[in-house]
Design an enzyme around this catalytic site. Structure first.
Site, PDB file in Angstrom:
ATOM      1  N   HIS A 306      42.085  35.446  37.304  1.00 52.26           N
ATOM      2  CA  HIS A 306      42.323  35.306  35.870  1.00 52.26           C
ATOM      3  C   HIS A 306      42.225  36.670  35.226  1.00 52.26           C
ATOM      4  O   HIS A 306      41.398  37.481  35.632  1.00 52.26           O
ATOM      5  CB  HIS A 306      41.279  34.356  35.250  1.00 52.26           C
ATOM      6  CG  HIS A 306      41.676  33.858  33.905  1.00 52.26           C
ATOM      7  ND1 HIS A 306      41.445  34.591  32.769  1.00 52.26           N
ATOM      8  CD2 HIS A 306      42.318  32.733  33.520  1.00 52.26           C
ATOM      9  CE1 HIS A 306      41.932  33.919  31.746  1.00 52.26           C
ATOM     10  NE2 HIS A 306      42.463  32.791  32.155  1.00 52.26           N
ATOM     11  N   ASP A 363      43.592  25.919  36.493  1.00 50.20           N
ATOM     12  CA  ASP A 363      44.696  25.205  37.133  1.00 50.20           C
ATOM     13  C   ASP A 363      44.395  24.755  38.557  1.00 50.20           C
ATOM     14  O   ASP A 363      45.149  23.975  39.125  1.00 50.20           O
ATOM     15  CB  ASP A 363      45.942  26.097  37.159  1.00 50.20           C
ATOM     16  CG  ASP A 363      46.476  26.332  35.759  1.00 50.20           C
ATOM     17  OD1 ASP A 363      46.452  25.370  34.983  1.00 50.20           O
ATOM     18  OD2 ASP A 363      46.883  27.458  35.458  1.00 50.20           O
TER      19      ASP A 363
HETATM   20  N1  ACO Z   1      45.808  35.700  45.252  1.00 44.14           N
HETATM   21  C1  ACO Z   1      45.696  36.865  45.949  1.00 44.14           C
HETATM   22  N2  ACO Z   1      45.424  38.070  45.382  1.00 44.14           N
HETATM   23  C2  ACO Z   1      45.262  38.078  44.049  1.00 44.14           C
HETATM   24  C3  ACO Z   1      45.358  36.907  43.256  1.00 44.14           C
HETATM   25  C4  ACO Z   1      45.634  35.682  43.919  1.00 44.14           C
HETATM   26  N3  ACO Z   1      45.743  34.539  43.218  1.00 44.14           N
HETATM   27  N4  ACO Z   1      45.148  37.222  41.965  1.00 44.14           N
HETATM   28  C5  ACO Z   1      44.944  38.539  41.927  1.00 44.14           C
HETATM   29  N5  ACO Z   1      45.006  39.066  43.184  1.00 44.14           N
HETATM   30  C6  ACO Z   1      44.755  40.473  43.582  1.00 44.14           C
HETATM   31  C7  ACO Z   1      45.958  41.351  43.247  1.00 44.14           C
HETATM   32  O1  ACO Z   1      46.842  41.447  44.335  1.00 44.14           O
HETATM   33  C8  ACO Z   1      45.249  42.680  42.956  1.00 44.14           C
HETATM   34  O2  ACO Z   1      44.877  43.256  44.179  1.00 44.14           O
HETATM   35  P1  ACO Z   1      44.863  44.875  44.345  1.00 44.14           P
HETATM   36  O3  ACO Z   1      43.835  45.360  43.373  1.00 44.14           O
HETATM   37  O4  ACO Z   1      44.512  45.091  45.776  1.00 44.14           O
HETATM   38  O5  ACO Z   1      46.260  45.323  44.002  1.00 44.14           O
HETATM   39  C9  ACO Z   1      43.971  42.259  42.241  1.00 44.14           C
HETATM   40  O6  ACO Z   1      43.677  40.943  42.753  1.00 44.14           O
HETATM   41  C10 ACO Z   1      44.078  42.189  40.713  1.00 44.14           C
HETATM   42  O7  ACO Z   1      45.165  41.348  40.377  1.00 44.14           O
HETATM   43  P2  ACO Z   1      46.113  41.554  39.121  1.00 44.14           P
HETATM   44  O8  ACO Z   1      47.410  40.861  39.374  1.00 44.14           O
HETATM   45  O9  ACO Z   1      46.191  43.030  38.786  1.00 44.14           O
HETATM   46  O10 ACO Z   1      45.272  40.852  37.991  1.00 44.14           O
HETATM   47  P3  ACO Z   1      45.836  40.356  36.592  1.00 44.14           P
HETATM   48  O11 ACO Z   1      44.679  40.269  35.699  1.00 44.14           O
HETATM   49  O12 ACO Z   1      47.013  41.159  36.155  1.00 44.14           O
HETATM   50  O13 ACO Z   1      46.426  38.897  36.947  1.00 44.14           O
HETATM   51  C11 ACO Z   1      46.632  36.568  37.284  1.00 44.14           C
HETATM   52  C12 ACO Z   1      45.778  37.713  36.698  1.00 44.14           C
HETATM   53  C13 ACO Z   1      48.096  36.710  36.836  1.00 44.14           C
HETATM   54  C14 ACO Z   1      46.110  35.240  36.766  1.00 44.14           C
HETATM   55  C15 ACO Z   1      46.529  36.639  38.827  1.00 44.14           C
HETATM   56  O14 ACO Z   1      45.187  36.496  39.242  1.00 44.14           O
HETATM   57  C16 ACO Z   1      47.408  35.591  39.526  1.00 44.14           C
HETATM   58  O15 ACO Z   1      48.590  35.843  39.737  1.00 44.14           O
HETATM   59  N6  ACO Z   1      46.830  34.397  39.886  1.00 44.14           N
HETATM   60  C17 ACO Z   1      47.590  33.345  40.485  1.00 44.14           C
HETATM   61  C18 ACO Z   1      48.358  32.572  39.415  1.00 44.14           C
HETATM   62  C19 ACO Z   1      47.451  31.707  38.562  1.00 44.14           C
HETATM   63  O16 ACO Z   1      46.628  30.952  39.070  1.00 44.14           O
HETATM   64  N7  ACO Z   1      47.675  31.770  37.232  1.00 44.14           N
HETATM   65  C20 ACO Z   1      46.948  30.946  36.271  1.00 44.14           C
HETATM   66  C21 ACO Z   1      46.033  31.790  35.423  1.00 44.14           C
HETATM   67  S1  ACO Z   1      45.110  30.753  34.338  1.00 44.14           S
HETATM   68  C22 ACO Z   1      46.174  30.361  33.113  1.00 44.14           C
HETATM   69  O17 ACO Z   1      47.059  31.059  32.752  1.00 44.14           O
HETATM   70  C23 ACO Z   1      45.958  29.118  32.472  1.00 44.14           C
END
Ligand code: ACO
Length: 425
Positions: A306, A363
């Site tokens: 998140h 979610d």
């Molecule tokens: N699975 C694997 N790796 C992940 C995940 C995941 N679900 N989420 C983040 N990471 C990793 C990224 O690859 C990144 O790794 P790195 O530092 O080695 O490059 C690190 O964790 C940080 O991730 P970001 O994408 O930079 O974090 P951001 O805050 O931009 O994204 C987000 C948050 C979009 C929610 C992300 O965690 C994600 O894509 N999750 C899966 C989708 C999801 O469940 N969305 C619902 C969110 S809740 C809502 O909107 C109601």
């Protein structure tokens, strides 16, 4: 004493005020930065930028706290109803019994949707995703309600709010009826708001329908958990669109589109599809965990991570418990729940997820309950939208009442400098 931040650029030192919120979060006010120095700040994804001051929702991502208007999400989910929480978010205080009854009565005055809207829905293929149809229909409501609401007139604002609450629920369910080829249904004003969701979805002309009260209660709780979440992607979209003084329906239609994406509300559908894929593949959660960690694989563990929570999403805790209770009460045995639990436990122990503070979000478990309640997978994000509606309305209202300026970010241009035109023809 008010705090000051000092910034030095190219030898020029300037002082910027630091503002502090009611929970002691601080922000450097850069309102005058460009006027004073000629430079701007840049923050793609707004990871460090506050777009507004707001009195609606407080969340602390490090501590896993979520409160609407000062009330904890745990208390609200346990003790309040969805309409009560909607009133709280939109008007700032919990309603009295009489105010709540009046609110519900006033919403019921607006539960009929113009019959000509059916012509619009008829134009969509049955296979269209319900979120696309919902966004289009919400926007189309503007055409049938063209008078712009005078935001300085309390009565007009109140009526616009009740109209949005009434009509949105109906058209949200119409997206499902259309996909099934069922005749579109009407709101039944003898029933409650959340009960009506079930009635609108599942009551058929061929016979009577009685919603299961356990399901209605569970849905009520789920809607409360989704009702607001401060300046997330869809809410910021609603505020941004509304800041141009576009109407409430148009702004909410844009919010629906923003919510649809799999990185935001669309994740609930993506989670279930992922769990089903793991199940079909034989249930090897380790294999999928490895895929999620592999930087050469685009696969992400949906429902994990998140932007703001770097701790357990408090909503996920409540939903996990509710999922277990609902499945037990309804006597549903779902292998998907076991896979979800296994995946969660493994991820919480895994260094990759631990070091990046990746925890289950709202979610991760919501889709499992929706499935147990008989809601089709394609409709999961629509469920989120129904729950989020009062939050969008509250944020739009606050933005207009605070007379916020039009949202218009700047940029740093990285394209070509001036070029002489020479045709490539
Ligand atoms: N699975 C694997 N790796 C992940 C995940 C995941 N679900 N989420 C983040 N990471 C990793 C990224 O690859 C990144 O790794 P790195 O530092 O080695 O490059 C690190 O964790 C940080 O991730 P970001 O994408 O930079 O974090 P951001 O805050 O931009 O994204 C987000 C948050 C979009 C929610 C992300 O965690 C994600 O894509 N999750 C899966 C989708 C999801 O469940 N969305 C619902 C969110 S809740 C809502 O909107 C109601």
């Amino acid at each position: 004493m008010s705090k000051i931040a000092t910034l030095e650029v190219d030898g020029q030192k300037i002082e910027l005020p630091v503002i502090t919120g009611s929970e002691n979060e601080s922000a450097i006010d850069i309102n005058k930065l460009r006027d004073l120095t000629g430079i701007i700040t840049i923050d793609p994804g707004y990871k460090n930028s506050g777009s507004c001051k707001s009195e609606i929702t407080f969340l602390d991502g490090e501590l896993g706290i979520l409160r609407y208007r000062g009330y904890s999400i745990e208390d609200l989910a346990e003790k309040a109803s969805f309409l009560e929480v909607s009133y709280l978010l939109i008007f700032g205080e919990l309603p009295t019994a009489q105010q709540l009854e009046q609110f519900e009565t006033d919403i019921k005055k607006h539960t009929l949707v113009n019959e000509e809207m059916k012509n619009i829905i008829d134009g969509f293929p049955k296979t269209a995703h319900p979120m696309g149809v919902l966004s289009a229909l919400t926007s189309a409501l503007t055409a049938f309600n063209p008078k712009a609401v005078n935001v300085d007139n309390e009565k007009e604002m109140y009526e616009a709010i009740c109209k949005t609450m009434g009509k949105f629920l109906v058209i949200a369910t119409w997206t499902y009826r259309k996909s099934m080829g069922y005749p579109l249904n009407y709101y039944d004003n003898t029933k409650g708001y959340v009960e009506n969701f079930m009635h609108l979805m599942f009551q058929l002309p061929t016979g009577p329908y009685k919603a299961n009260p356990i399901i209605v209660d569970a849905l009520d709780k789920l809607f409360i958990l989704h009702a607001d979440h401060e300046q997330n992607c869809s809410t910021s979209t609603v505020r941004m669109v509304g800041s141009s003084h576009a109407g409430l329906f148009a702004s909410i239609s844009a919010g629906v589109s923003a919510l649809w994406g799999p990185l935001h509300g669309g994740a609930n559908q993506a989670v279930l599809e992922m769990l089903e894929e793991i199940n079909k593949d034989g249930g090897d959660t380790e294999k999928f965990l490895a895929k999620a960690k592999d930087k050469n694989d685009p696969f992400r563990l949906m429902g994990f991570g998140h932007r703001v929570y770097k701790n357990f999403d408090p909503r996920a805790r409540i939903i996990k418990k509710a999922a277990k209770e609902v499945l037990e009460t309804l006597g549903v045995e779902d292998p998907i729940l076991e896979i979800a639990k296994k995946l969660e436990a493994a991820a919480l122990e895994d260094e990759y997820f631990k070091s990046r503070n990746l925890y289950p979000n709202v979610d991760f478990y919501s889709g499992i309950i929706y499935r147990a309640l008989g809601i089709p997978t394609d409709m999961f994000t629509v469920m989120f939208a129904i729950g989020r509606l009062p939050g969008w309305i509250a944020q739009w209202k606050e933005m207009r009442e605070n007379k916020e300026p039009i949202g218009r970010p700047r940029q740093i241009y990285t394209g070509h400098p001036l070029r002489e035109f020479k045709s490539n023809k």
